[in-house]
Design an enzyme around this catalytic site. Structure first.
Site, short mmCIF file in Angstrom:
data_model
loop_
_atom_site.label_atom_id
_atom_site.label_comp_id
_atom_site.label_asym_id
_atom_site.label_seq_id
_atom_site.Cartn_x
_atom_site.Cartn_y
_atom_site.Cartn_z
CE1 TYR A 1 -13.81 -15.30 20.74
CE2 TYR A 1 -16.01 -14.36 20.64
CZ TYR A 1 -15.04 -15.19 20.12
OH TYR A 1 -15.29 -15.89 18.97
CG PHE B 1 -4.70 -3.07 -4.69
CD1 PHE B 1 -3.50 -2.55 -5.12
CD2 PHE B 1 -4.70 -4.01 -3.68
CE1 PHE B 1 -2.31 -2.96 -4.55
CE2 PHE B 1 -3.51 -4.43 -3.10
CZ PHE B 1 -2.31 -3.91 -3.53
CG ASP B 2 -2.22 -6.57 -6.76
OD1 ASP B 2 -2.65 -6.28 -5.63
OD2 ASP B 2 -1.01 -6.59 -7.04
CG ASP C 1 -9.80 -0.33 -2.21
OD1 ASP C 1 -9.45 -0.24 -1.01
OD2 ASP C 1 -9.28 -1.12 -3.01
CB ALA D 1 -5.75 1.74 1.19
CE LYS E 1 -1.68 -1.02 1.75
NZ LYS E 1 -2.86 -1.37 1.02
CG HIS F 1 5.24 -10.12 -8.64
ND1 HIS F 1 3.98 -10.60 -8.89
CD2 HIS F 1 5.12 -9.33 -7.56
CE1 HIS F 1 3.14 -10.10 -8.01
NE2 HIS F 1 3.80 -9.34 -7.18
C1 LIG Z 1 -3.28 -2.57 0.17
C2 LIG Z 1 -4.53 -2.39 -0.54
C3 LIG Z 1 -5.55 -3.37 -0.51
C4 LIG Z 1 -5.38 -4.69 0.18
O1 LIG Z 1 -5.17 -4.53 1.54
P1 LIG Z 1 -4.33 -5.54 2.45
O2 LIG Z 1 -4.42 -4.92 3.79
O3 LIG Z 1 -2.96 -5.60 1.90
O4 LIG Z 1 -5.02 -6.87 2.37
C5 LIG Z 1 -6.71 -3.09 -1.19
N1 LIG Z 1 -6.87 -1.95 -1.88
C6 LIG Z 1 -5.93 -1.01 -1.94
C7 LIG Z 1 -6.17 0.25 -2.69
C8 LIG Z 1 -4.73 -1.19 -1.28
O5 LIG Z 1 -3.77 -0.26 -1.35
#
Ligand SMILES: *Cc1c(COP(=O)(O)O)cnc(C)c1O
Length: 477
Positions: free
Chosen positions: A75, A127-128, A218, A220, A261, A452
């Site tokens: 833990y 990103f969304d 950000d 990823a 990613k 969507h």
């Molecule tokens: C996928 C992604 C996110 C969100 O991440 P999740 O792991 O799906 O919650 C944020 N920013 C970017 C650029 C992403 O590609």
């Protein structure tokens, strides 16, 4: 070994396999009807080649699976956390490393601390989920993409850049005190996985310093971005990608990552930064909803897989193969006169449905129509990036056409081979032959948020005029 051959080979061999989901065309016709022509409603086992997303769909390596077995599930103070922390701080140079269950958890925590009413977050493009979390905190999100990002036929090396002039004008107008952070998304996911140049990152750092605005990445797809810099930017062709990545992180004050990613993990993420005050607040929020600070909503085994994956993604043979895979698919489609966005980004290829199917009007959803036909013809799943995904409506509930109608073919990491890609191209070539027969779609039911995912559709001539009129009435309630 330097690889100077024309054929770029998959830099791995396959130890463990999964069968593909073969179906007959007749069956796919029925499946589409039952799924209301929404590909999110189709069971994955009925998909032959799944190009829906590159998120969480990577093939892990034998070493990562080995890491899964030795993951420490204590833990508090698990050794897997310390492995993870070491790897992330070596990679980024940041001091405070906080694990979270995925990227959006990092966003929720960060914007709970620094967002809020009256605040404005600026970015090359949010990103969304990032935008949604900015807005959920009460703040507003503003994007400053460069103009060439929307010219789908024009080659430009760094279409993911931020428009510095527009951003500075905005900062001057609104006052820097209302702007708690600038987010640079690398690569720029919302704009096709296009890279950001080091020059643009450095200028963004200078702009942010001038106005005392913290800069976060950000990140990823940081490794894909770093490899594009190596390939395309002057002065970087001989620098190891690991160093390029570090230089990117050095431009910023912190980073958020979705490890689904570029870490080849099926789940996971982190926030990393130097600001100890923010980190303390973040850890308090972490304990509230994610978990203790040495696991943050993940199992020890996940932390282990991420730590190993973050090392593997910086292998330049892997990155060469990865970027070439998208280029190979894009070039093969172009040879068959399928219009795609050029140059392709790092994680997928975007087919321009508006240009491919000019006979289908925007409000008959050409990108969704193409995605549906792709499944019908070959069992392939892509995703619409257009009017349905953006989901803008007027006051009567009618859709407002988006300025793009694309089908994204995302490429999962290390999952498909070249013959799978050749098959996708062959299916497209077949569609091109009969493209005049492809018809638009119309709405049966469209919920107001995240449309969507749950929208129900049908082929345009199935309902007739009366059906369409009734539909309008439904939407306007
Ligand atoms: C996928 C992604 C996110 C969100 O991440 P999740 O792991 O799906 O919650 C944020 N920013 C970017 C650029 C992403 O590609």
């Amino acid at each position: 070994m330097q690889w100077n051959w024309k054929t770029i080979i998959e830099p791995f061999k396959i130890k463990s396999v999964e069968p593909l989901g073969f179906t007959e065309r007749e069956e796919r016709l029925k499946i589409l009807e039952q799924a209301h022509y929404n590909l999110f409603n189709i069971k994955a086992e009925k998909i032959l080649i799944d190009l829906l997303t590159d998120s969480g769909t990577s093939a892990m390596s034998a070493r990562q699976w080995g890491g899964i077995m030795v993951g420490d599930e204590s833990y508090a103070g698990a050794s897997s956390y310390y492995n993870f922390e070491n790897v992330v701080s070596d990679l980024t140079g940041y001091k405070e490393i906080i694990p979270v269950h995925q990227g959006r958890a990092a966003e929720r925590i960060l914007f709970s601390i620094i967002g809020g009413k009256g605040k404005r977050v600026i970015s090359n493009s949010h990103f969304d989920t990032t935008r949604a979390n900015v807005e959920a905190s009460g703040a507003e999100a503003f994007d400053f993409p460069v103009k060439e990002a929307f010219d789908f036929d024009r080659y430009a090396p760094f279409k993911g850049n931020i428009n510095l002039e527009a951003a500075e004008k905005f900062i001057k107008e609104k006052g820097s005190r209302s702007i708690p952070v600038c987010i640079m998304t690398v690569t720029n996911n919302s704009l096709g996985g296009q890279p950001v140049s080091m020059e643009n990152l450095k200028q963004t750092r200078n702009l942010c310093r001038k106005y005392r605005i913290p800069l976060f990445l950000d990140c990823a797809r940081f490794a894909e971005n770093a490899y594009f810099i190596k390939m395309r930017e002057k002065g970087y062709s001989t620098m190891p990608v690991t160093e390029i990545a570090r230089e990117m992180f050095d431009c910023a004050d912190g980073a958020m990552m979705s490890c689904k990613k570029d870490a080849f993990a099926n789940i996971g993420g982190f926030i990393a930064m130097n600001n100890a005050g923010w980190a303390q607040k973040a850890r308090q929020l972490l304990i509230l909803t994610e978990g203790f600070q040495t696991y943050g909503g993940l199992a020890g085994r996940d932390l282990e897989a991420i730590a190993i994956g973050l090392g593997e993604v910086l292998d330049e043979k892997y990155l060469q193969y990865r970027i070439r895979a998208a280029q190979y698919l894009a070039n093969s489609l172009l040879k068959n006169r399928i219009p795609v966005v050029v140059p392709p980004g790092g994680h997928g290829v975007y087919v321009n449905a508006k240009k491919f199917l000019p006979h289908i009007k925007s409000l008959q959803f050409p990108a969704q129509a193409l995605a549906v036909e792709l499944y019908l013809e070959g069992g392939i799943r892509g995703v619409e990036i257009g009017t349905l995904m953006f989901g803008k409506r007027d006051s009567a509930g009618n859709f407002i056409p988006a300025n793009m109608e694309l089908v994204r073919l995302a490429i999962p990491r290390r999952v498909y081979t070249q013959s799978h890609v050749d098959y996708v191209v062959e299916v497209f070539a077949e569609l091109a032959k009969r493209k005049k027969s492809i018809k638009g779609l119309e709405i049966v039911e469209a919920p107001p948020v995240l449309t969507h995912f749950t929208v129900k559709l049908r082929p345009i001539n199935a309902a007739g005029v009366g059906g369409r009129r009734k539909l309008k009435a439904e939407l306007s309630d």
